[in-house]
Motif scaffolding. Structure first.
Motif, PDB file in Angstrom:
ATOM      1  N   ASN A   1       0.857  -1.191   0.000  1.00  8.40           N
ATOM      2  CA  ASN A   1       0.000   0.000   0.000  1.00  8.40           C
ATOM      3  C   ASN A   1       0.889   1.236   0.000  1.00  8.40           C
ATOM      4  N   GLY A   2       0.343   2.357  -0.453  1.00 11.18           N
ATOM      5  CA  GLY A   2       1.084   3.617  -0.404  1.00 11.18           C
ATOM      6  C   GLY A   2       0.341   4.685  -1.203  1.00 11.18           C
ATOM      7  N   ARG A   3       0.584   5.952  -0.848  1.00  8.47           N
ATOM      8  CA  ARG A   3       0.030   7.075  -1.626  1.00  8.47           C
ATOM      9  C   ARG A   3       1.186   7.974  -2.040  1.00  8.47           C
ATOM     10  N   PRO A   4       1.446   8.206  -3.288  1.00  4.93           N
ATOM     11  CA  PRO A   4       0.768   7.556  -4.422  1.00  4.93           C
ATOM     12  C   PRO A   4       1.098   6.071  -4.496  1.00  4.93           C
ATOM     13  N   LYS A   5       0.364   5.370  -5.399  1.00  6.85           N
ATOM     14  CA  LYS A   5       0.495   3.928  -5.537  1.00  6.85           C
ATOM     15  C   LYS A   5       1.938   3.579  -5.885  1.00  6.85           C
ATOM     16  N   PRO A   6       2.557   2.596  -5.182  1.00  3.40           N
ATOM     17  CA  PRO A   6       3.967   2.282  -5.432  1.00  3.40           C
ATOM     18  C   PRO A   6       4.173   1.589  -6.782  1.00  3.40           C
ATOM     19  N   SER A   7       5.389   1.690  -7.290  1.00  2.00           N
ATOM     20  CA  SER A   7       5.820   0.893  -8.452  1.00  2.00           C
ATOM     21  C   SER A   7       6.750  -0.203  -7.930  1.00  2.00           C
ATOM     22  N   TYR A   8       6.931  -1.279  -8.713  1.00  3.80           N
ATOM     23  CA  TYR A   8       7.668  -2.452  -8.255  1.00  3.80           C
ATOM     24  C   TYR A   8       8.850  -2.738  -9.174  1.00  3.80           C
ATOM     25  N   THR A   9       9.923  -3.193  -8.606  1.00  4.56           N
ATOM     26  CA  THR A   9      11.030  -3.778  -9.377  1.00  4.56           C
ATOM     27  C   THR A   9      11.460  -5.040  -8.648  1.00  4.56           C
ATOM     28  N   TRP A  10      12.081  -5.959  -9.396  1.00  3.50           N
ATOM     29  CA  TRP A  10      12.580  -7.221  -8.841  1.00  3.50           C
ATOM     30  C   TRP A  10      14.085  -7.274  -8.991  1.00  3.50           C
ATOM     31  N   LEU A  11      14.765  -7.761  -7.951  1.00  2.00           N
ATOM     32  CA  LEU A  11      16.206  -7.913  -7.986  1.00  2.00           C
ATOM     33  C   LEU A  11      16.549  -9.378  -7.758  1.00  2.00           C
ATOM     34  N   LYS A  12      17.597  -9.841  -8.454  1.00  2.00           N
ATOM     35  CA  LYS A  12      18.177 -11.160  -8.146  1.00  2.00           C
ATOM     36  C   LYS A  12      19.631 -10.921  -7.784  1.00  2.00           C
ATOM     37  N   ASN A  13      19.984 -11.321  -6.570  1.00  2.00           N
ATOM     38  CA  ASN A  13      21.354 -11.115  -6.065  1.00  2.00           C
ATOM     39  C   ASN A  13      21.793  -9.665  -6.226  1.00  2.00           C
ATOM     40  N   GLY A  14      20.832  -8.726  -5.993  1.00  2.00           N
ATOM     41  CA  GLY A  14      21.142  -7.305  -6.018  1.00  2.00           C
ATOM     42  C   GLY A  14      21.058  -6.663  -7.393  1.00  2.00           C
ATOM     43  N   GLN A  15      20.821  -7.470  -8.469  1.00  2.00           N
ATOM     44  CA  GLN A  15      20.747  -6.929  -9.835  1.00  2.00           C
ATOM     45  C   GLN A  15      19.304  -6.939 -10.294  1.00  2.00           C
ATOM     46  N   GLN A  16      18.886  -5.875 -11.005  1.00  2.00           N
ATOM     47  CA  GLN A  16      17.488  -5.768 -11.442  1.00  2.00           C
ATOM     48  C   GLN A  16      17.185  -6.836 -12.483  1.00  2.00           C
TER      49      GLN A  16
END
Length: 953
Positions: A285-300
């Protein structure tokens, strides 16, 4: 594990940096530098599994530079005009506060509706200048973090001399942005100030018209609006209105709610088999709506080939070993960023049955369904093959057998032919493994004798049977439950009668043992049970709430409530009473005489008046009489006129001129009331009227009437009655009593006395005749020494005797004696005393060395003669005594000849001396048995036979 740090996205090379070092993963910076060390820091932690990024940390430096040193131009305004004095803050970092000095320290500008210092701009606003405002103004700036202060150069405010400013409408100089973001829980401050003549008035309102809640504060003549603890419902449009008589102006803006991201859906560490698919989803949850990213071993991670990344979702198809590692989901909006980490393990291994082996021996009941699970640990999932004995998959040809996709084998409605060994084979690309178990099919277990519903009496014992037939290969165990609770071994009343049966014995049954009993039979393959209800009957529980209602002088009405009947209906009730005069509890008469089980009231009858009673009630049923009820409240019956008559009225005796009347007192429980006493009535023979006397002592038992005119031993009619506070009771029957008599006036004549032994004296006298007084008898008084009257003794005999024997005397001692006549009034005058000396005592030595001879029934007894001592009576002869007779021999010879009778079994014989002093002590007793007679007869018979034979030779 280890870690590395970055600043503004660039790795920090700690090897080349002397001011920065690591301590347990923490970054320590010494000698901070405002220009080199400012920025965004982030740590990456890594180990053999993978790497993750920490949250970002911002390092800022608070500072406040000095104002540039230059002379500020004077500001020239007309009176009535508005003015803004600019602070012109120096470069800084951190929150600042502002104040203005007027002319010189410590005189500060006081804010009011005309003057305002903005904490947003630092400027001083004067809505309408007055002559008193002329002077020098200095801006003071303070850093809230460093507490440092700086002052500007002074600005002079001077009045123009070319006239006064006219009135004009408000001009808003201080306002707020169109959009103000605010965090939840923060304090929001809005400023609004206007110049104008006259001085404008500031008001605030919400665009939606809703009034402000009480938490909202207005400060500095409404120039500041403060909203503490900002919440969602504080968002929306806000208006500031500045107004004077020349007009008004308005500014508006919106307060927008913002919140940093917060996790609402997370992912967990996951272990998946090679070639399986990974699906992870995270949500914040958050205002404004959050965006997401994924990392594997610290790399996007970006979407490519097998990897798909979209809006908080990560999916990876056909996993390989290289996909293992540490993954992070990052949610971010302009107010914050949060990280969530999870490990992905990719598993690859051959089948392994460790911990999931088939049971070595599985027992199943005929007709049931058997499930054999084949669940090896295998990555990827193994293919399954079953074998019975040495036959592969032949078992699947039976219609009752099914193999599910997960490799589980189900055998429905098993029979003895299904018994045997079963093997499961599991194979994947990394290898193969197997597990084997044996199936044993058993006959069903049956309960052949179970418990049955039973009624039983309290205190008895019972055995509840539980007997089974079962397949010999099965282990059978028994357990019992009572009203749903397992019965434990060692419970006092319960005993398991062991062996091959599950019988349960219940000893000394109590009421609380009533209920449902279940015998549970457990075997390796099944569980059976049998149920019985036990009804326990006992005597009724005590009745309750015994109350006493109507009370008279002889009755009391009782009521009570019933107790439990304990399994057998109450047939009747019994009532008992107790008073201070009874020992324990007594049954009483009631109406009705027999109180049946449905009746809860009765009248107790035949009670005594004016007595305190306790009552209790007992209930009876077919089992017996129960415990008594609690005792009633003590209840006293009403009082009544006495109805008891004094008993055993009699009397007589006493002193001269007295009439003594006696009676048995009436017991307290029969006195029927208070103030109880007796009425004594008497009259001389021949008189018509009674004399009445009352005594108020309830325990009295004697009354003495004294009058000098009463003739001795004259007859009276007497009766005794009773009374109490209620009235007079009945009289006893009339009896005849004699008045006191006078003692005899004459003394007996012709008194003689002689000693008859060492301990006895015989006294004789002549009877008294023709004297006016009654003679009841004669009294012999005797004493040993004239100077010691306490040695006197007395012997009395009836009037028709003229002799008496005084016994128990000492031997060879002088005694004084006298004889007098007596009646109830006393004794006649004594005669002069006569004296007599008792005989010497008999010899103290018994006859010694007693011997005997027995010929047939003729017994000869002989002994040593006894010689008396000087102080003892001379031996006159001997007395031989035995069980059937006494023989007295006056011979001086110390022998006796006796004939024994035929009938006695045994004879005890002893010898005593005879003397004037009486019988002496006995010799030791001699015991002679019948066999002695027989033995003598036999001896004589053989002697004669011997003589006959000898002389014939």
């Amino acid at each position: 594990g280890d870690c590395v740090w970055s600043l503004n996205g660039t790795l920090i090379n700690l090897g080349l940096d002397r001011r920065r070092r690591l301590s347990g993963g923490n970054l320590i910076i010494s000698s901070l530098d405002r220009y080199q060390d400012v920025g965004m820091y982030q740590c990456m932690a890594y180990n053999t599994v993978g790497a993750i990024l920490s949250r970002r940390a911002s390092l800022q430096f608070a500072y406040l530079d000095h104002f540039k040193v230059h002379t500020r131009s004077a500001v020239s305004v007309r009176e009535g005009q508005g003015v803004v004095l600019l602070c012109g803050s120096p470069t800084s970092s951190g929150d600042l506060t502002y104040a203005w000095i007027f002319n010189e320290y410590p005189y500060f500008v006081q804010q009011d509706n005309r003057r305002f210092v903005s904490q947003q701009t630092g400027n001083l606003y004067i809505a309408k200048v007055e002559p008193s405002d002329v002077g020098n103004y200095t801006c003071v700036v303070m850093n809230s973090i460093t507490k440092g202060k700086v002052q500007s150069s002074p600005t002079s405010l001077i009045l123009r001399t070319d006239g006064v400013m006219g009135e004009y409408e408000p001009k808003i100089e201080v306002n707020f942005p169109d959009n103000v973001p605010a965090a939840k829980g923060s304090t929001v401050t809005l400023e609004c100030f206007a110049l104008g003549n006259p001085v404008p008035e500031i008001t605030w309102r919400r665009a939606n018209g809703v009034p402000f809640p009480s938490k909202v504060k207005m400060k500095y003549s409404n120039a500041v609006l403060e909203i503490p603890s900002f919440q969602q419902d504080d968002t929306g449009g806000y208006e500031c209105v500045a107004e004077n008589k020349m007009g008004k102006n308005t500014v508006t803006g919106r307060l927008a709610f913002y919140a940093k991201p917060q996790w609402v859906q997370t992912m967990k560490d996951t272990a998946l088999a090679i070639e399986e698919r990974l699906y992870w989803e995270c949500r914040a949850n958050g205002r404004p709506k959050p965006s997401y990213t994924w990392l594997k071993n610290g790399q996007q991670l970006l979407s490519e080939d097998r990897i798909h990344v979209e809006d908080g979702v990560l999916s990876v198809s056909a996993l390989t070993l290289s996909d293992a590692g540490m993954y992070q989901c990052v949610a971010e909006n302009k107010h914050g960023v949060i990280y969530l980490a999870a490990e992905l393990m990719v598993l690859a291994s051959p089948p392994d049955f460790t911990g999931n082996l088939l049971r070595a021996l599985l027992k199943a009941k005929t007709g049931t369904t058997v499930t054999l699970e084949c669940k090896p640990q295998a990555y990827p999932i193994a293919s399954i093959l079953w074998k019975k004995g040495n036959l592969v998959n032949v078992i699947l040809k039976k219609s009752m057998i099914t193999l599910s996709p997960d490799g589980t084998l189900r055998l429905a409605n098993v029979s003895k032919s299904d018994a045997g060994s079963y093997t499961c084979f599991a194979r994947n690309r990394f290898g193969m493994s197997s597990t084997t178990g044996r199936l044993l099919v058993t006959d069903p277990t049956r309960i052949i004798q179970g418990p049955v519903d039973t009624e039983i009496i309290v205190g008895e014992s019972i055995v509840l049977p539980c007997q089974v037939t079962s397949d010999p290969v099965l282990d059978v165990s028994f357990s019992w439950a009572f009203n749903g609770q397992l019965i434990a071994k060692g419970d006092g009343h319960f005993e398991f009668v062991g062996g091959v049966t599950g019988d349960l014995m219940i000893r000394n049954i109590q009421l609380y043992h009533a209920g449902k009993y279940i015998c549970v039979v457990d075997t390796d393959v099944e569980s059976l049970s049998a149920v019985a209800v036990l009804i326990v009957k006992g005597p009724p529980s005590p009745p309750d709430s015994v109350t006493v209602e109507e009370v008279t002088d002889s009755t009391a009405q009782l009521a009570w409530s019933p107790g439990r009947d304990n399994g057998s209906p109450i047939t009747n009730y019994l009532i008992q009473t107790r008073t201070p005069f009874t020992v324990g509890w007594q049954r009483v008469n009631t109406v009705p005489e027999i109180i049946d089980g449905n009746t809860l009231t009765a009248t107790v009858v035949d009670l005594n008046a004016w007595v305190e009673y306790d009552f209790r009630v007992l209930a009876k049923n077919s089992v017996g009489v129960g415990e008594p009820s609690p005792v009633s409240v003590k209840t006293r019956t009403e009082d009544a006129v006495p109805d008891a008559v004094p008993g055993d009225v009699g009397g007589g005796g006493g002193s001269r001129y007295e009439l003594v009347i006696t009676w048995e007192p009436v017991p307290e429980e029969l006195q029927n009331g208070e103030s109880f006493g007796y009425i004594i009535a008497f009259r001389a023979f021949g008189e018509a009227s009674w004399t009445h006397v009352a005594t108020s002592a309830p325990g009295a038992s004697r009354y003495v009437y004294r009058n000098d005119s009463i003739a001795p031993f004259s007859p009276f009619h007497v009766k005794v009655g009773t009374y109490n506070s209620k009235g007079q009771g009945p009289f006893s029957p009339v009896v005849t009593i004699y008045s006191a008599e006078t003692e005899p006036s004459e003394k007996p004549a012709g008194v003689r006395a002689r000693s008859v032994s060492a301990s006895e004296i015989e006294v004789n006298w002549q009877a008294l005749s023709f004297i006016p007084e009654r003679v009841l008898g004669y009294e012999v008084a005797y004493w040993e020494d004239d100077t010691k009257p306490e040695t006197m003794g007395k012997v009395r005999v009836p009037w028709n005797q003229t002799s008496a024997t005084v016994s128990g005397l000492a031997g060879n001692t002088q005694y004084f004696l006298t004889v007098s006549a007596f009646n109830t009034a006393g004794t006649s005058p004594f005669l002069p005393a006569i004296n007599v000396t008792t005989k010497k005592p008999p010899p103290s030595q018994p006859p010694m060395n007693v011997g005997w001879n027995l010929m047939g029934s003729q017994l000869s007894v002989y002994w040593e003669p006894v010689v008396a001592m000087e102080s003892e009576s001379e031996v006159l002869g001997y007395q031989v005594s035995f069980t059937f007779s006494v023989i007295t021999l006056t011979t001086v010879n110390a022998t006796a000849e006796l004939t024994l009778p035929e009938d006695d079994e045994e004879y005890i014989i002893f010898v005593q001396t005879l003397s004037e002093g009486g019988l002496g002590p006995a010799s030791d007793p001699i015991r002679i048995h019948q066999l002695s007679k027989l033995g003598v007869h036999v001896f004589i018979h053989y002697w004669l036979l011997f003589c006959f034979v000898f002389f014939n030779l």
